[in-house]
Design a protein around this motif. Structure first.
Motif, mmCIF file in Angstrom:
data_model
loop_
_atom_site.group_PDB
_atom_site.id
_atom_site.type_symbol
_atom_site.label_atom_id
_atom_site.label_comp_id
_atom_site.label_asym_id
_atom_site.label_seq_id
_atom_site.Cartn_x
_atom_site.Cartn_y
_atom_site.Cartn_z
ATOM 1 N N UNK A 125 -6.533 -5.658 -6.773
ATOM 2 C CA UNK A 125 -5.527 -6.396 -7.698
ATOM 3 C C UNK A 125 -4.216 -6.030 -7.432
ATOM 4 N N UNK A 126 -3.842 -4.750 -7.273
ATOM 5 C CA UNK A 126 -2.518 -4.160 -7.072
ATOM 6 C C UNK A 126 -1.902 -4.774 -5.817
ATOM 7 N N UNK A 127 -2.675 -4.635 -4.891
ATOM 8 C CA UNK A 127 -2.351 -4.984 -3.353
ATOM 9 C C UNK A 127 -2.057 -6.491 -3.370
ATOM 10 N N UNK A 128 -2.970 -7.257 -4.094
ATOM 11 C CA UNK A 128 -2.686 -8.596 -4.163
ATOM 12 C C UNK A 128 -1.526 -9.198 -4.827
ATOM 13 N N UNK A 129 -1.398 -8.602 -6.016
ATOM 14 C CA UNK A 129 -0.409 -9.040 -6.960
ATOM 15 C C UNK A 129 0.731 -8.114 -7.395
ATOM 16 N N UNK A 130 0.602 -6.851 -7.037
ATOM 17 C CA UNK A 130 1.620 -5.894 -7.577
ATOM 18 C C UNK A 130 0.975 -5.217 -8.877
ATOM 19 N N UNK A 131 2.002 -4.225 -9.278
ATOM 20 C CA UNK A 131 1.285 -3.432 -10.398
ATOM 21 C C UNK A 131 1.029 -4.363 -11.750
#
Length: 489
Positions: free
Chosen positions: A162-168
């Motif tokens: 999730x973080x890799x796809x859209x940021x924290x």
């Protein structure tokens, strides 16, 4: 004779789905925030590690302080109402986290998430218990606990994706569609429980005192080495922690419905187990975040790769936790706790002695992760079992909830210690030294905790039978276990 099924039972499956999904969301959020932490650091380069650490500790402090009170509030006001309210507060906190323009707002929003989680989690399991007949409750609550274990086991990899796809920020935004579905479904599926309006109002002021005292202590530990231990701010924080803690204890002993029931501490096993839990959790939570920071900051793994790299440990814990608790009920706590502490410490010392600046996942990191996972599986569930071992079965749930509060307290202190040991990676000439110190600290807490825990009295045959019979209910525990903060109806 009517063959109609009692009212709640046809909806029991739907109740399980709604309450388990809410619990999954709250549990998953813990793992995601750890994985997202390096990305948050990049977004706020001017913020110190000490200030950023409050993103995690604010949640732990508030969640731990309100947990038992959250269960009592559900009894007084209605568990459906409190569950729905908890979901709404958690969602508001998630939204504010996702749009936070600065660190202060993010910390405040995380604390709000902690409030929501502390009310939704105990209400969820209470609603679940009420939806099933007595003979099925143990099995269903065990399955509910398995949902939490699934969240922890999948959290690092799912959170990293999730973080890799859209940021924290998407670590928090992802809660919104899930939580909205739970809110809407809960309105139709959940049945309100009978209220207990005559019950004394929980000691909310005591909760505030407990939270402020712990926050002041965490501030002193995390900033002491930076500001200086004789700095007036550190001395003031220590004074607030001491005075606030003393007033909290006084209120606990005299309030009609205290935040923590003092009669639980009449049990020697309960006291010893919770002391050992605080010590162990300090090293455990420091290690959780420290490992992500090491993999991303020293080995320069991407967040996705780091999330996958730490996933084997939680998977091992989820597989071992339940059987370990049952084993301790049969052979006693001492051998199991010492065994688990030794494995945990061995895994961490593997990091200290063998992990270098050059990446070597299969040769050094993976063996340590598996050893640590085995150690955790043989310690956290056993400490929880020890905490309730001398309590009557009717007090197992609330005793387990207090043990989870001890875990959150230890975790907050552990994160503060992490900050003191590794500081900001941008300020370290050789960051590997700081992580070696961190892993050695975590290993030492495991050994100390194992020694303390070895003094938990061995359960009598009757106690062992009771614990074993309820093991799946009380010991459905994983790395970020979700407590049963209500008394079984």
């Amino acid at each position: 004779m009517s063959d109609a099924t009692p009212g709640p039972l046809p909806r029991a499956g739907a109740v399980f789905a709604v309450t388990a999904l809410g619990t999954f969301m709250a549990s998953l959020d813990l793992s995601i925030v750890n994985v997202a932490f390096p990305d948050i650091e990049v977004s706020y380069p001017a913020a110190s590690s000490a200030s950023l650490s409050w993103i995690i500790t604010a949640y732990s402090i508030v969640f731990g302080a309100l947990l038992v009170v959250g269960g009592r509030t559900g009894d007084r006001l209605g568990r459906k109402r409190v569950f729905q309210g908890g979901i709404a507060v958690f969602l508001l906190g998630s939204l504010l986290c996702g749009v936070a323009p600065n660190v202060a707002t993010l910390i405040a929003a995380r604390a709000l998430q902690g409030v929501g989680a502390a009310f939704l989690v105990p209400a969820s399991v209470a609603l679940l218990i009420g939806a099933y007949p007595p003979e099925r409750r143990m099995q269903i609550v065990a399955q509910w606990g398995g949902i939490g274990a699934l969240a922890v086991a999948t959290g690092p990899s799912l959170g990293a994706a999730i973080v890799s796809a859209g940021g924290w920020r998407w670590a928090f935004f992802v809660n919104l569609p899930v939580g909205l579905f739970v809110l809407l479904a809960g309105r139709k599926v959940l049945t309100e429980s009978p209220r207990e309006p005559d019950t004394a109002t929980p000691d909310y002021l005591g909760v505030v005192l407990m939270s402020l005292s712990l926050a002041a202590l965490v501030l002193a530990v995390s900033e002491g080495s930076t500001w200086g231990w004789t700095d007036v701010r550190i001395l003031g924080a220590l004074a607030v922690a001491l005075v606030g803690g003393a007033v909290f204890v006084h209120r606990t002993l005299h309030h009609a419905n205290p935040a923590i029931d003092p009669t639980l501490f009449h049990s020697r096993a309960f006291v010893i187990a919770n002391c050992a839990t605080v010590v162990y959790a300090a090293g455990f939570f420091a290690m959780l975040l420290g490992n992500i920071l090491f993999l991303t900051g020293v080995w320069h793994y991407s967040i996705m790769t780091a999330g996958l790299a730490v996933t084997p440990g939680p998977v091992v814990v989820a597989l071992i936790a339940g059987p370990a608790g049952k084993l301790a009920a049969r052979i006693g706590f001492r051998p199991v706790l010492l065994f688990g502490a030794a494995w945990f410490a061995a895994g961490l010392m593997n990091y200290v002695l063998r992990v270098e600046s050059a990446p070597d996942y299969l040769g050094t990191w993976l063996p340590g992760t598996l050893l640590v996972g085995v150690g955790i599986g043989f310690t956290f569930p056993v400490l929880s079992a020890g905490a309730v071992s001398a309590l009557p079965p009717a007090r197992f749930a609330v005793g387990s909830a207090v043990n989870q509060t001890a875990r959150q307290i230890g975790g907050a202190l552990g994160i503060a210690t992490l900050v003191a040991l590794i500081g900001s990676q941008r300020q370290l000439a050789d960051p590997l030294d700081g992580f070696h110190q961190l892993w050695a600290f975590a290993a030492s807490t495991a050994i100390v905790s194992g020694v303390i825990g070895s003094f938990i009295p061995r359960p009598t045959p009757l106690q062992a039978t009771e614990i074993d019979q309820l093991a799946d209910e009380v010991l459905a525990i994983e790395t970020d276990a979700l407590p049963l903060a209500i008394d079984t109806p």
